[in-house]
Motif scaffolding. Structure first.
Motif, PDB file in Angstrom:
ATOM      1  N   MET A 197      -7.153  -0.982  13.890  1.00  0.00           N
ATOM      2  CA  MET A 197      -7.818  -2.166  14.430  1.00  0.00           C
ATOM      3  C   MET A 197      -8.704  -1.786  15.616  1.00  0.00           C
ATOM      4  O   MET A 197      -9.800  -2.334  15.782  1.00  0.00           O
ATOM      5  N   THR A 226      -1.529   0.433  12.187  1.00  0.00           N
ATOM      6  CA  THR A 226      -2.320  -0.794  12.221  1.00  0.00           C
ATOM      7  C   THR A 226      -3.089  -0.929  13.526  1.00  0.00           C
ATOM      8  O   THR A 226      -4.277  -1.247  13.522  1.00  0.00           O
ATOM      9  N   ARG A 227      -2.444  -0.702  14.635  1.00  0.00           N
ATOM     10  CA  ARG A 227      -3.106  -0.855  15.934  1.00  0.00           C
ATOM     11  C   ARG A 227      -4.268   0.129  16.099  1.00  0.00           C
ATOM     12  O   ARG A 227      -5.338  -0.238  16.577  1.00  0.00           O
ATOM     13  N   HIS A 259      -3.772  -5.103   3.585  1.00  0.00           N
ATOM     14  CA  HIS A 259      -5.178  -5.207   3.961  1.00  0.00           C
ATOM     15  C   HIS A 259      -6.021  -4.151   3.255  1.00  0.00           C
ATOM     16  O   HIS A 259      -7.177  -4.417   2.899  1.00  0.00           O
ATOM     17  N   SER A 273     -13.458  -8.213   8.569  1.00  0.00           N
ATOM     18  CA  SER A 273     -13.063  -8.197   9.977  1.00  0.00           C
ATOM     19  C   SER A 273     -12.085  -9.333  10.293  1.00  0.00           C
ATOM     20  O   SER A 273     -11.094  -9.130  11.001  1.00  0.00           O
ATOM     21  N   LEU A 283      -8.656  -8.586   8.973  1.00  0.00           N
ATOM     22  CA  LEU A 283      -7.994  -7.571   9.783  1.00  0.00           C
ATOM     23  C   LEU A 283      -7.467  -8.166  11.084  1.00  0.00           C
ATOM     24  O   LEU A 283      -6.374  -7.821  11.532  1.00  0.00           O
ATOM     25  N   GLN A 284      -8.214  -9.075  11.670  1.00  0.00           N
ATOM     26  CA  GLN A 284      -7.771  -9.704  12.919  1.00  0.00           C
ATOM     27  C   GLN A 284      -6.510 -10.531  12.727  1.00  0.00           C
ATOM     28  O   GLN A 284      -5.717 -10.674  13.651  1.00  0.00           O
ATOM     29  N   THR A 296     -12.750  -2.313  15.774  1.00  0.00           N
ATOM     30  CA  THR A 296     -13.338  -3.039  16.890  1.00  0.00           C
ATOM     31  C   THR A 296     -14.462  -2.239  17.547  1.00  0.00           C
ATOM     32  O   THR A 296     -15.489  -2.797  17.925  1.00  0.00           O
ATOM     33  N   LYS A 300       0.466  -7.227  13.515  1.00  0.00           N
ATOM     34  CA  LYS A 300       0.475  -5.840  13.968  1.00  0.00           C
ATOM     35  C   LYS A 300       1.870  -5.231  13.971  1.00  0.00           C
ATOM     36  O   LYS A 300       2.026  -4.016  13.917  1.00  0.00           O
TER      37      LYS A 300
END
Length: 135
Positions: free
Chosen positions: A40, A36-37, A111, A94, A97-98, A44, A102
């Motif tokens: 993301m 996930t991190r 997601h 987006s 996802l935010q 970004t 996490k």
């Protein structure tokens, strides 16, 4: 004026190809995502590129409309609406996802299902207006 219009059409077409490439690249990165991190972080860093390509399509469309003396045809209005739809869908993806947790191991899987639907809609929107304009 005619040269500017013709050049804008060529750039506009390549920008549409760019949108399709960005959507497909985002889709492939989502398929490959398992962390996930890391995903993301990728989104970004890559989101501004996608928005720049959408902006290029909008800008070249504006140049073409100016060359045609701001002729608001049905095609132009639909392209404006489709550009707005693409921007809204990308922002929706987006934002979702935010908001992901996490730390949760299955957060990315949930997601992915929603993002696949958004990508499918985006591809359909781009291809439908492209096919309509080419024929």
């Amino acid at each position: 004026m005619n040269e500017m219009y013709e050049m804008s059409i060529v750039i506009h077409n390549y920008s549409v190809y760019g949108i399709l490439a960005v959507i497909l690249f985002n889709f492939l990165m989502l398929v490959r995502a398992d962390n996930t991190r890391a995903y993301m972080r990728f989104v970004t860093l890559f989101m501004p590129i996608g928005m720049t390509v959408i902006g290029a399509v909008i800008f070249t469309g504006v140049v073409m409309m100016a060359a045609k003396h701001l002729d608001f045809s049905v095609e132009n209005i639909l392209m404006i609406l489709f550009a707005i739809v693409l921007i809204v869908l990308e922002n929706k993806r987006s934002k979702k996802l935010q908001r992901l947790n996490k730390e949760h191991p299955d957060a990315l899987e949930g997601h992915k299902q929603e993002a696949y639907k958004i990508f499918a809609i985006e591809i359909f929107v781009v291809l439908s207006i492209s096919v309509w304009m080419w024929f």
